[in-house]
Design a protein around this motif. Structure first.
Motif, PDB file in Angstrom:
ATOM      1  N   ILE A 367     -11.331  22.659 -12.709  1.00 26.03           N
ATOM      2  CA  ILE A 367     -12.290  21.709 -12.128  1.00 26.03           C
ATOM      3  C   ILE A 367     -13.714  22.056 -12.587  1.00 26.03           C
ATOM      4  N   ILE A 368     -14.054  23.339 -12.600  1.00 26.06           N
ATOM      5  CA  ILE A 368     -15.408  23.735 -13.012  1.00 26.06           C
ATOM      6  C   ILE A 368     -15.635  23.388 -14.482  1.00 26.06           C
ATOM      7  N   LEU A 369     -14.642  23.660 -15.326  1.00 21.73           N
ATOM      8  CA  LEU A 369     -14.775  23.338 -16.754  1.00 21.73           C
ATOM      9  C   LEU A 369     -14.981  21.841 -16.955  1.00 21.73           C
ATOM     10  N   PHE A 370     -14.170  21.025 -16.274  1.00 15.25           N
ATOM     11  CA  PHE A 370     -14.292  19.578 -16.419  1.00 15.25           C
ATOM     12  C   PHE A 370     -15.603  19.072 -15.850  1.00 15.25           C
ATOM     13  N   ALA A 371     -16.060  19.696 -14.754  1.00 13.50           N
ATOM     14  CA  ALA A 371     -17.334  19.284 -14.171  1.00 13.50           C
ATOM     15  C   ALA A 371     -18.431  19.413 -15.221  1.00 13.50           C
ATOM     16  N   ILE A 373     -18.038  19.461 -18.571  1.00  9.81           N
ATOM     17  CA  ILE A 373     -17.828  18.502 -19.664  1.00  9.81           C
ATOM     18  C   ILE A 373     -18.311  17.112 -19.253  1.00  9.81           C
ATOM     19  N   ILE A 374     -17.962  16.689 -18.020  1.00 11.62           N
ATOM     20  CA  ILE A 374     -18.350  15.348 -17.565  1.00 11.62           C
ATOM     21  C   ILE A 374     -19.876  15.259 -17.407  1.00 11.62           C
ATOM     22  N   LEU A 375     -20.491  16.317 -16.839  1.00  7.97           N
ATOM     23  CA  LEU A 375     -21.947  16.301 -16.666  1.00  7.97           C
ATOM     24  C   LEU A 375     -22.656  16.246 -18.013  1.00  7.97           C
ATOM     25  N   LEU A 376     -22.155  17.009 -19.001  1.00  8.54           N
ATOM     26  CA  LEU A 376     -22.779  17.006 -20.327  1.00  8.54           C
ATOM     27  C   LEU A 376     -22.629  15.636 -20.976  1.00  8.54           C
ATOM     28  N   LEU A 407     -13.834  18.646 -29.120  1.00  8.98           N
ATOM     29  CA  LEU A 407     -14.393  19.099 -27.853  1.00  8.98           C
ATOM     30  C   LEU A 407     -13.477  18.698 -26.692  1.00  8.98           C
ATOM     31  N   SER A 408     -12.929  17.476 -26.762  1.00  2.00           N
ATOM     32  CA  SER A 408     -11.987  17.042 -25.718  1.00  2.00           C
ATOM     33  C   SER A 408     -10.776  17.952 -25.695  1.00  2.00           C
ATOM     34  N   SER A 409     -10.421  18.491 -26.856  1.00  2.28           N
ATOM     35  CA  SER A 409      -9.247  19.349 -26.931  1.00  2.28           C
ATOM     36  C   SER A 409      -9.455  20.659 -26.179  1.00  2.28           C
ATOM     37  N   PHE A 410     -10.698  20.990 -25.857  1.00  8.61           N
ATOM     38  CA  PHE A 410     -10.934  22.175 -25.031  1.00  8.61           C
ATOM     39  C   PHE A 410     -10.376  21.937 -23.637  1.00  8.61           C
ATOM     40  N   PHE A 512     -29.832  11.152 -15.104  1.00  3.61           N
ATOM     41  CA  PHE A 512     -29.094  11.937 -14.128  1.00  3.61           C
ATOM     42  C   PHE A 512     -27.727  11.305 -13.910  1.00  3.61           C
ATOM     43  N   PRO A 513     -26.661  12.085 -14.038  1.00  2.00           N
ATOM     44  CA  PRO A 513     -25.327  11.517 -13.841  1.00  2.00           C
ATOM     45  C   PRO A 513     -25.164  11.010 -12.417  1.00  2.00           C
ATOM     46  N   ASP A 514     -24.405   9.922 -12.258  1.00  2.00           N
ATOM     47  CA  ASP A 514     -24.123   9.379 -10.942  1.00  2.00           C
ATOM     48  C   ASP A 514     -23.058  10.239 -10.278  1.00  2.00           C
ATOM     49  N   LEU A 515     -23.412  10.819  -9.124  1.00  2.00           N
ATOM     50  CA  LEU A 515     -22.549  11.801  -8.472  1.00  2.00           C
ATOM     51  C   LEU A 515     -21.174  11.244  -8.121  1.00  2.00           C
ATOM     52  N   LYS A 516     -21.160  10.008  -7.604  1.00  3.06           N
ATOM     53  CA  LYS A 516     -19.893   9.404  -7.185  1.00  3.06           C
ATOM     54  C   LYS A 516     -18.953   9.255  -8.388  1.00  3.06           C
ATOM     55  N   SER A 517     -19.513   8.768  -9.477  1.00  6.63           N
ATOM     56  CA  SER A 517     -18.712   8.558 -10.675  1.00  6.63           C
ATOM     57  C   SER A 517     -18.170   9.887 -11.210  1.00  6.63           C
ATOM     58  N   VAL A 518     -19.014  10.924 -11.188  1.00  7.86           N
ATOM     59  CA  VAL A 518     -18.584  12.246 -11.646  1.00  7.86           C
ATOM     60  C   VAL A 518     -17.437  12.759 -10.787  1.00  7.86           C
ATOM     61  N   LEU A 519     -17.579  12.592  -9.460  1.00 12.52           N
ATOM     62  CA  LEU A 519     -16.549  13.079  -8.540  1.00 12.52           C
ATOM     63  C   LEU A 519     -15.229  12.355  -8.746  1.00 12.52           C
ATOM     64  N   ILE A 520     -15.297  11.045  -8.945  1.00 14.98           N
ATOM     65  CA  ILE A 520     -14.067  10.273  -9.136  1.00 14.98           C
ATOM     66  C   ILE A 520     -13.332  10.752 -10.387  1.00 14.98           C
ATOM     67  N   ARG A 521     -14.078  10.969 -11.467  1.00 12.91           N
ATOM     68  CA  ARG A 521     -13.428  11.407 -12.707  1.00 12.91           C
ATOM     69  C   ARG A 521     -12.892  12.833 -12.592  1.00 12.91           C
ATOM     70  N   LEU A 522     -13.633  13.650 -11.834  1.00 13.71           N
ATOM     71  CA  LEU A 522     -13.214  15.036 -11.626  1.00 13.71           C
ATOM     72  C   LEU A 522     -11.896  15.075 -10.853  1.00 13.71           C
ATOM     73  N   LEU A 523     -11.814  14.247  -9.799  1.00 11.00           N
ATOM     74  CA  LEU A 523     -10.590  14.169  -9.005  1.00 11.00           C
ATOM     75  C   LEU A 523      -9.433  13.687  -9.871  1.00 11.00           C
ATOM     76  N   ASP A 524      -9.731  12.738 -10.763  1.00 13.67           N
ATOM     77  CA  ASP A 524      -8.726  12.198 -11.666  1.00 13.67           C
ATOM     78  C   ASP A 524      -8.130  13.320 -12.528  1.00 13.67           C
TER      79      ASP A 524
END
Lengths: 726, 76
Positions: A367-371, A373-376, A407-410, A512-524
């Motif tokens: 989850i931390i790694l994806f967080a 990647i998504i934020l970047l 990079l996605s392959s990470f 600034f990334p939208d927090l809700k969108s980041v969370l939804i993708r992270l949960l996914d």
């Protein structure tokens, strides 16, 4: 073409837009958690669909990949066109199209919107991020734009709920409205395409007018390639002749240029009437870019960011992992006490809880790694990284386009390999596909994390800012990169020789990334990992448990029971307890050796003995060829069943540390452990990757090559390390 | 003169684009047409790729691609 829709069908609204328009943020704001990720049949590009409630009922919202134009270079880009034309199985033609437009980039964004309007769809335009545009001094009159464009235009801000309501109400009107195609910019091409399509249809080919129109305009594009491949022989010559004729009768330049010039002329006139700009824009981004894209400081920053990510993956996840570990221990104890001893007890405690638990424990790290990647990605930095890396990728013979799949392959090589579809050149695509599985995927992380935590000393440098564990992890990641890069280089110099491909990307403004969108993708992403833990890993854990548990020959129990009786007669007190636990240990060890897995492990042990592995590790490695992270679960099960009964509360780490060869020497010496990690860095232990490689390269040749090459490389490297340093 | 020869900070107007299929078509769809104003923002390490500003957004492209775009430098 499917134009009629049964009344029971849920209406479809397609969502299209340029890349970097905040399209997925808007999609997430509308659908929330009621969405799923899926693949279109035939192509591998991932897309999201979600049901939303409009005043007149439910609607299926389909998010399409971002693009600048309906002209497609690759099968991947053709998906948007195919969805709009209703050419996708199990998805009827959209009842309306929502075009997401970046308000700060109205002119360029209207190009795609205008193309969609020509298809004769009911269109709604969302002026996204209108708040940011306003702050930059860009004012757009939505009502005027509605009139000019002939489609309803709604300003949108993802964080403003009232805007979402207004957008939904407008979409509701749009799906029930009768759409009128806006005037085309090239009627002569549309007419010629219609006549040619009629001719092809009369020959029995299924084709729409618009596919032929795109094939005519997009010289050497994917629409042209697909038409020629599917059409009767001789179509190519007719198509080229017709194109030539249209060019000569037209403006004296290519049809593509005519389309662009005429469309932008209309758009310029529109924008002139509806947009006013005051002040200079891009100021913050300009300042930040001066550092992030700087030839030297940018590179320093890039390396610092990557190092921070890997440090965080290790240090921040710690407390959460301890919590999961405690939870799993509590579960095992509770279940173990509640059930009578026997096969079911062992299945649940040693198979399910120990096996699955030892994989789920890595959820926080993933989850931390994806967080990160998504934020970047969402902040806009990822495009800068590609800009910085393009030069490096070119030394390998690839481009910045290969950087994103790599990079996605990470995270996982499967979406990474799927992302290679955007690379138009087949040689470069294959080189990227073969190099991608070398990148350290999240499934390798559990293996690395376990071995590093178990066998490397906890050392800190620079006042605790840098720790040895994080450094070793970074080193393993770099090793994967070097392996992949050298492989790509080798391929591009030998079997896949060819010119270096192009590279053209937008550098979006920082935001600034939208927090809700980041969370939804992270949960996914979390769900995808857990689903794997719940299916593949769960199944493998049970199979491995069974291989470890059975056959349990009665002679062994009888022999050790006899020894226990003798001990109880001869000894007493503390001495008796020690002797009894010794007997228990010998008993479990012998049961394990006699088990099915024990026999398999021993059969193959000679192959891996030169690497310093015992039969347990060998069995674990072999069992993890379908999915590499399984090795953690397998080791968890092997060592749980065969564990010293007095140490049942000890973690897998403790059990690995005390593992010994038959001659009493430690199994996990430093050279052996490092060799094992390097083996995992190179070896292609992932059935899903092999399967997706087969699909993307169109045969078994390349996946077979990749598997043999990577496994061989892993074996030889581990062998050299173990033999060289022991 | 070609776009790849533009120095950071310089502004220019596009006069022509070499047409050769998908790459040129993509450039045109992104708004790089005859008469469009461009400016060179910066160049990456080794001068390649380059970053240009066109129609108010930042676009990164390689020298090879920038070379397809003919320009006329605007007096600063």
């Amino acid at each position: 073409m499917n134009t009629t829709t049964a009344p029971t069908k849920i209406p479809v609204i397609a969502v299209v837009g340029n890349p970097n328009t905040g399209k997925s943020t808007l999609f997430n704001a509308l659908t929330g958690m009621r969405q799923k990720t899926a693949n279109f049949p035939g192509v591998t590009v991932e897309h999201h669909t979600g049901l939303i409630e409009l005043p007149s009922g439910k609607v299926n919202l389909v998010d399409l990949p971002g693009s600048y134009s309906l002209a497609a270079e690759s099968p991947d880009e053709m998906v948007a066109c195919d969805v709009l034309l209703g050419l996708i199985d199990n998805l009827h033609q959209p009842d309306a199209v929502l075009v997401v437009v970046d308000s700060a980039n109205l002119r360029r964004n209207l190009f795609l919107a205008h193309q969609v309007m020509e298809l004769g769809k009911s269109v709604v335009v969302a002026l996204n991020m209108s708040d940011i545009a306003k702050r930059r001094g860009i004012h757009i009159d939505p009502d005027k734009l509605s009139k000019e464009l002939g489609a309803t235009v709604i300003p949108f801000v993802a964080t403003d709920r009232s805007r979402a309501q207004a957008l939904k109400a407008t979409m509701d009107v749009a799906i029930n409205a009768k759409a009128v195609a806006s005037a085309t910019v090239h009627p002569e091409v549309v007419e010629a395409a219609h006549v040619f399509a009629d001719e092809l249809r009369s020959e029995g080919m299924q084709v729409t007018d618009y596919e032929v129109e795109r094939a005519l305009i997009d010289a050497r594009g994917y629409a042209e390639i697909r038409l020629i491949n599917n059409a009767p022989t001789g179509t190519a010559d007719k198509l080229f002749a017709l194109r030539q004729q249209l060019v000569q009768q037209g403006d004296g330049c290519s049809l593509a240029k005519t389309e662009a010039i005429r469309r932008y002329k209309l758009i310029d006139a529109m924008v002139g009437k509806v947009e006013t700009r005051t002040g200079k824009q891009l100021s913050l981004t300009d300042k930040v870019d001066r550092i992030t894209n700087h030839p030297v400081w940018g590179m320093v920053l890039f390396i610092t960011i990557m190092a921070t990510v890997f440090q965080a993956v290790f240090s921040w996840a710690g407390p959460l992992m301890d919590l999961i570990d405690t939870g799993a221990g509590w579960m095992a104890a509770t279940v173990g006490e509640a059930l009578p001893p026997g096969a079911l007890n062992s299945l649940l405690v040693d198979g399910v809880v120990a096996g699955v638990g030892s994989v789920i424990i890595f959820l926080p790290q993933i989850i931390i790694l994806f967080a990160f990647i998504i934020l970047l990605e969402d902040s806009g930095y990822m495009a800068r990284a590609a800009f910085m890396m393009d030069r490096l990728m070119r030394y390998v013979g690839l481009s910045g386009q290969s950087f994103i799949p790599m990079l996605s392959s990470f995270a996982c090589a499967v979406p990474g390999i799927m992302a290679t579809r955007v690379i138009p050149n087949k040689r470069d695509r294959i080189a990227t596909i073969i190099a991608a599985p070398f990148m350290t995927c999240s499934a390798r992380l559990p293996v690395y994390a376990l071995l590093i935590a178990a066998f490397l000393p906890k050392q800190q440098f620079l006042w605790g800012l840098v720790n040895l564990h994080g450094l070793v992890l970074l080193g393993l990641y770099l090793l994967g990169v070097v392996g992949g890069v050298l492989t790509a280089l080798l391929l591009k110099r030998t079997g896949l020789k060819g010119p270096t491909p192009g590279f053209m990307i937008e550098l979006p403004p920082y935001r600034f990334p939208d927090l809700k969108s980041v969370l939804i993708r992270l949960l996914d992403r979390g769900k995808i990992f857990l689903r794997r833990a719940g299916t593949v890993i769960f199944t493998v854990a049970i199979v491995v448990w069974a291989l470890v548990y059975f056959p349990r020959p009665a002679e062994i129990f009888e022999a050790y029971d006899a020894e226990r009786v003798v001990a109880e007669i001869e000894l007493s007190g503390e001495e008796l307890d020690i002797r009894l636990s010794q007997i228990d240990n010998f008993e479990s060890a012998e049961l394990l050796e006699q088990s099915l897995l024990g026999r398999i492990g021993k059969t193959i042990e000679p192959v891996f003995r030169p690497l310093g592995w015992d039969w347990k590790v060998s069995a674990g490695v072999v069992a993890s060829f379908p999915a590499r992270e399984v090795v953690v679960a397998v080791l968890g099960t092997i060592y749980a069943v065969g564990a010293d009964v007095n140490e049942t509360d000890e973690s897998l780490i403790g059990r690995l540390r005390s593992a010994k060869h038959a001659d009493g020497k430690k199994v996990f010496t430093l050279p052996m452990t490092i060799g094992l990690m390097v083996f995992y860095a190179f070896c292609l232990q992932c059935a899903a990757t092999v399967a997706v490689m087969r699909r993307e390269t169109g045969g078994w040749g390349w996946p077979l090559f990749a598997w043999t090459y990577m496994t061989g490389l892993g074996y030889v490297s581990a062998l050299l390390i173990y033999q060289g340093f022991s | 003169m070609r776009l790849d020869q533009l120095k950071p900070g310089q502004k220019a107007t596009i006069t022509d684009i070499d047409e050769d299929g998908p790459v040129a078509q993509r450039l045109m769809a992104m708004g790089l047409l005859d008469g469009t104003k461009v400016s060179m923002t910066r160049k990456a390490l080794g001068g390649d790729p380059v970053e240009v500003e066109v129609m108010g957004y930042a676009l990164s492209l390689r020298k090879d691609e920038a070379r397809r775009v003919s320009i006329e430098i605007s007096p600063s």
